[in-house]
Motif scaffolding. Structure first.
Motif, PDB file in Angstrom:
ATOM      1  N   MET A  68       0.829  -1.205   0.000  1.00 14.97           N
ATOM      2  CA  MET A  68       0.000   0.000   0.000  1.00 14.97           C
ATOM      3  C   MET A  68       0.866   1.260   0.000  1.00 14.97           C
ATOM      4  N   SER A  72       0.829   4.063  -2.910  1.00 11.17           N
ATOM      5  CA  SER A  72       0.570   5.476  -2.639  1.00 11.17           C
ATOM      6  C   SER A  72       1.711   6.351  -3.136  1.00 11.17           C
ATOM      7  N   LEU A  75       1.324   6.513  -6.896  1.00 17.95           N
ATOM      8  CA  LEU A  75       0.237   7.420  -7.263  1.00 17.95           C
ATOM      9  C   LEU A  75       0.622   8.876  -7.048  1.00 17.95           C
ATOM     10  N   LEU A  76       1.330   9.141  -5.974  1.00 16.83           N
ATOM     11  CA  LEU A  76       1.779  10.505  -5.724  1.00 16.83           C
ATOM     12  C   LEU A  76       2.749  10.970  -6.813  1.00 16.83           C
TER      13      LEU A  76
END
Length: 144
Positions: A68, A72, A75-76
């Motif tokens: 996860m 993240s 995605l950032l």
């Protein structure tokens, strides 16, 4: 009168049950000791199995958390890359075509903010008119 052999035989007969009882008791003690060691080994193996299961569960949760975290971060980075690309395109369009294109790009945002402001004002004025007209908040009309 007893003969010496008969006396010896009687003593041996009295001694045999004692030796037999001692052997049986020693055999029982050894078997109890062996069973207690086996029981202790069984408990230790169960504890090791439980600790192994807890370790596997902890490792699974750690891998899930790391996955996860990696998602993240990706995605950032992706969103930052998109934002950087968008800003680069906006800057290039401003340099090539002038600030008019930037203003036209911000037009939908300005229209959205203006419509939200108008809806907010109209909602406030409607509630004031309802209170004045008796449409809402007039409890005397219902009670009597």
């Amino acid at each position: 009168m007893l003969l010496p052999c008969a006396l010896l035989d009687a003593l041996l007969l009295l001694r045999v049950p004692r030796l037999l009882i001692l052997r049986v008791l020693s055999l029982l003690l050894w078997s109890i000791l062996l069973l207690s060691v086996l029981l202790l080994l069984n408990v230790l193996l169960l504890l090791l199995l439980l600790l192994g299961m807890l370790l596997l569960l902890w490792l699974r949760m750690l891998l899930l958390w790391l996955r996860m975290l990696l998602l993240s971060v990706l995605l950032l980075l992706w969103s930052m890359l998109l934002l950087l690309g968008w800003l680069t395109l906006r800057l290039l369009s401003m340099l090539l075509f002038g600030p008019g294109l930037l203003m036209s790009a911000l037009l939908p945002l300005r229209m959205f903010l203006l419509s939200m402001l108008l809806l907010r004002v109209s909602r406030n004025s409607d509630s004031e008119e309802q209170g004045q007209n008796g449409c809402a908040g007039d409890l005397d009309y219902f009670h009597g």
